[in-house]
Write a protein that holds these residues in place. Structure first.
Motif, PDB file in Angstrom:
ATOM      1  N   ASP A  89      10.398   2.349  13.488  1.00 21.89           N
ATOM      2  CA  ASP A  89      10.565   1.971  14.884  1.00 21.89           C
ATOM      3  C   ASP A  89      10.147   0.507  15.025  1.00 21.89           C
ATOM      4  OD1 ASP A  89      10.245   1.501  17.603  1.00 21.89           O
ATOM      5  OD2 ASP A  89       9.447   3.497  18.031  1.00 21.89           O
ATOM      6  N   LEU A  90      11.106  -0.373  15.202  1.00 28.39           N
ATOM      7  CA  LEU A  90      10.795  -1.795  15.220  1.00 28.39           C
ATOM      8  C   LEU A  90      10.070  -2.222  16.493  1.00 28.39           C
ATOM      9  CD1 LEU A  90      13.953  -3.303  13.478  1.00 28.39           C
ATOM     10  CD2 LEU A  90      11.810  -2.465  12.489  1.00 28.39           C
ATOM     11  N   GLU A  91      10.227  -1.474  17.577  1.00 29.91           N
ATOM     12  CA  GLU A  91       9.425  -1.755  18.776  1.00 29.91           C
ATOM     13  C   GLU A  91       7.957  -1.447  18.491  1.00 29.91           C
ATOM     14  OE1 GLU A  91      10.759   0.122  22.314  1.00 29.91           O
ATOM     15  OE2 GLU A  91      12.743  -0.800  22.263  1.00 29.91           O
ATOM     16  N   PHE A  92       7.731  -0.369  17.779  1.00 29.42           N
ATOM     17  CA  PHE A  92       6.376   0.004  17.377  1.00 29.42           C
ATOM     18  C   PHE A  92       5.803  -1.069  16.453  1.00 29.42           C
ATOM     19  CE2 PHE A  92       3.892   3.788  15.267  1.00 29.42           C
ATOM     20  CZ  PHE A  92       2.693   3.253  15.719  1.00 29.42           C
ATOM     21  N   ALA A  93       6.595  -1.528  15.486  1.00 30.87           N
ATOM     22  CA  ALA A  93       6.150  -2.576  14.563  1.00 30.87           C
ATOM     23  C   ALA A  93       5.776  -3.852  15.305  1.00 30.87           C
ATOM     24  CB  ALA A  93       7.236  -2.864  13.534  1.00 30.87           C
ATOM     25  N   ALA A  94       6.456  -4.104  16.426  1.00 31.86           N
ATOM     26  CA  ALA A  94       6.191  -5.320  17.200  1.00 31.86           C
ATOM     27  C   ALA A  94       4.808  -5.314  17.836  1.00 31.86           C
ATOM     28  CB  ALA A  94       7.257  -5.491  18.277  1.00 31.86           C
ATOM     29  N   ASP A  95       4.149  -4.144  17.882  1.00 33.47           N
ATOM     30  CA  ASP A  95       2.786  -4.073  18.409  1.00 33.47           C
ATOM     31  C   ASP A  95       1.785  -4.730  17.468  1.00 33.47           C
ATOM     32  OD1 ASP A  95       3.769  -2.599  20.520  1.00 33.47           O
ATOM     33  OD2 ASP A  95       3.105  -0.653  19.741  1.00 33.47           O
ATOM     34  N   ALA A  96       2.164  -4.914  16.209  1.00 29.71           N
ATOM     35  CA  ALA A  96       1.233  -5.404  15.188  1.00 29.71           C
ATOM     36  C   ALA A  96       1.066  -6.920  15.250  1.00 29.71           C
ATOM     37  CB  ALA A  96       1.726  -4.990  13.802  1.00 29.71           C
ATOM     38  N   GLU A  97      -0.064  -7.380  14.726  1.00 26.60           N
ATOM     39  CA  GLU A  97      -0.302  -8.814  14.594  1.00 26.60           C
ATOM     40  C   GLU A  97       0.396  -9.368  13.351  1.00 26.60           C
ATOM     41  OE1 GLU A  97      -4.650  -9.589  14.811  1.00 26.60           O
ATOM     42  OE2 GLU A  97      -4.707  -7.455  15.330  1.00 26.60           O
ATOM     43  N   ARG A  98       0.522  -8.497  12.360  1.00 28.20           N
ATOM     44  CA  ARG A  98       1.057  -8.922  11.063  1.00 28.20           C
ATOM     45  C   ARG A  98       2.005  -7.845  10.558  1.00 28.20           C
ATOM     46  NH1 ARG A  98      -3.023 -10.078   5.950  1.00 28.20           N
ATOM     47  NH2 ARG A  98      -1.467 -10.468   4.319  1.00 28.20           N
ATOM     48  N   VAL A  99       3.102  -8.263   9.972  1.00 25.14           N
ATOM     49  CA  VAL A  99       4.080  -7.323   9.428  1.00 25.14           C
ATOM     50  C   VAL A  99       4.344  -7.640   7.961  1.00 25.14           C
ATOM     51  CG1 VAL A  99       6.546  -6.753   9.446  1.00 25.14           C
ATOM     52  CG2 VAL A  99       5.250  -6.658  11.567  1.00 25.14           C
ATOM     53  N   LEU A 100       4.357  -6.587   7.146  1.00 27.69           N
ATOM     54  CA  LEU A 100       4.770  -6.689   5.754  1.00 27.69           C
ATOM     55  C   LEU A 100       6.125  -6.010   5.634  1.00 27.69           C
ATOM     56  CD1 LEU A 100       1.467  -5.500   3.997  1.00 27.69           C
ATOM     57  CD2 LEU A 100       2.083  -7.833   4.661  1.00 27.69           C
ATOM     58  N   VAL A 101       7.065  -6.662   5.004  1.00 26.30           N
ATOM     59  CA  VAL A 101       8.369  -6.064   4.732  1.00 26.30           C
ATOM     60  C   VAL A 101       8.419  -5.738   3.243  1.00 26.30           C
ATOM     61  CG1 VAL A 101      10.868  -6.339   4.799  1.00 26.30           C
ATOM     62  CG2 VAL A 101       9.454  -7.388   6.585  1.00 26.30           C
ATOM     63  N   VAL A 102       8.709  -4.471   2.936  1.00 25.74           N
ATOM     64  CA  VAL A 102       8.751  -4.024   1.547  1.00 25.74           C
ATOM     65  C   VAL A 102      10.192  -3.685   1.187  1.00 25.74           C
ATOM     66  CG1 VAL A 102       7.846  -2.363  -0.129  1.00 25.74           C
ATOM     67  CG2 VAL A 102       6.409  -3.108   1.777  1.00 25.74           C
ATOM     68  N   ASP A 103      10.629  -4.163   0.033  1.00 22.27           N
ATOM     69  CA  ASP A 103      11.988  -3.894  -0.421  1.00 22.27           C
ATOM     70  C   ASP A 103      11.980  -3.721  -1.937  1.00 22.27           C
ATOM     71  OD1 ASP A 103      14.893  -3.726  -0.013  1.00 22.27           O
ATOM     72  OD2 ASP A 103      14.951  -5.617  -1.121  1.00 22.27           O
ATOM     73  N   GLU A 104      12.512  -2.595  -2.396  1.00 19.84           N
ATOM     74  CA  GLU A 104      12.613  -2.296  -3.818  1.00 19.84           C
ATOM     75  C   GLU A 104      11.288  -2.518  -4.553  1.00 19.84           C
ATOM     76  OE1 GLU A 104      15.951  -4.408  -5.412  1.00 19.84           O
ATOM     77  OE2 GLU A 104      17.412  -3.159  -4.359  1.00 19.84           O
ATOM     78  N   GLY A 105      10.217  -2.057  -3.930  1.00 20.17           N
ATOM     79  CA  GLY A 105       8.911  -2.092  -4.579  1.00 20.17           C
ATOM     80  C   GLY A 105       8.188  -3.418  -4.527  1.00 20.17           C
ATOM     81  N   SER A 106       8.664  -4.362  -3.726  1.00 16.49           N
ATOM     82  CA  SER A 106       8.012  -5.669  -3.613  1.00 16.49           C
ATOM     83  C   SER A 106       7.809  -6.030  -2.147  1.00 16.49           C
ATOM     84  CB  SER A 106       8.859  -6.764  -4.271  1.00 16.49           C
ATOM     85  OG  SER A 106       8.986  -6.565  -5.655  1.00 16.49           O
TER      86      SER A 106
END
Length: 238
Positions: free
Chosen positions: A195-212
């Motif tokens: 839920d990207l609206e939920f993610a927007a509540d955070a101060e910091r976001v990590l995006v993970v793709d193919e184990g990285s």
């Protein structure tokens, strides 16, 4: 504020047919913000990243520590500091009722049964769940179960709350309720979500793709980076 550190932490598993498979490539992170969201496609490795924080999963190489306590050498100490909420609350609620589950969580810290019952009621009331305390967990809605599981974890007052896609089974109303509860907590909260609206509540976001970890930064920029990544992969980002 607790500090969670990944130092070249990686996870590798053995496949009977294809041999060693890397689930999470070496990652070094220092997580000190109050609210951190981890986003990515299914199977990207984001749940693996979260499970390393409280020792549910141990790194194949490198290390993970919580306020200096290593998850391998000091596992029980780490689990005392980090509470974990699973995607499906039925995998976490093990007692017949929510009251029973909260009291079970308090068993070590509150030895007296009567005092434990009072303490459990305070926790349940805090989350607006006291009226559901004695109902079978199978008679609760998905949202009520998730909030009950959250209450059982927070009853022990962990310093860090880790939640793996806690809103996946919730409708809009209960998702909003969950977000409001998490926003008000004094604990550091690290969570995965689609839920990207939920993610927007955070101060910091990590995006993970193919184990990285392919992005690490402010929420708005992280969400934009994930949308671009999903578009390139021919997927749809919510």
């Amino acid at each position: 504020m607790m500090v969670v550190r990944f130092e070249e932490a990686a996870v590798e598993v053995q496949d009977a047919e294809s041999g060693p498979q890397t689930i999470l490539h070496p990652v070094s992170l220092t997580l000190a913000e109050q609210r951190i969201a981890v986003i990515g496609a299914n199977g990207s490795g984001k749940s693996t990243l979260l499970r390393l924080i409280n020792g549910l999963l141990l790194p194949s190489s490198g290390s993970v520590s919580v306020d200096g306590a290593d998850t391998v050498r000091s596992g029980s100490e780490v689990r005392g500091r980090v509470g974990f909420v699973f995607t499906d609350p039925l995998s976490q609620l093990v007692m017949p009722t929510g009251r029973n589950d909260v009291e079970l969580s308090l068993r070590r810290s509150v030895r007296n049964a009567r005092e434990r019952r009072v303490a459990a009621e305070k926790v349940l009331d805090r989350f607006g769940l006291l009226q559901l305390a004695d109902r079978s967990i199978y008679d609760l809605s998905g949202g009520e179960r998730q909030l009950m599981a959250l209450a059982a974890v927070l009853a022990t007052d962990p310093a860090v709350l880790v939640a793996d896609e806690p809103s996946t089974l919730l409708d809009l109303r209960n998702t909003a309720r969950l977000r409001a509860i998490l926003a008000a907590l004094p604990q550091q909260v690290i969570f995965t979500t689609h839920d990207l609206e939920f993610a927007a509540d955070a101060e910091r976001v990590l995006v993970v793709d193919e184990g990285s970890v392919v992005f690490d930064g402010p929420a708005a920029e992280g969400i934009a980076a994930y949308r671009q990544l999903a578009a390139r992969a021919g997927q749809w980002a919510e």
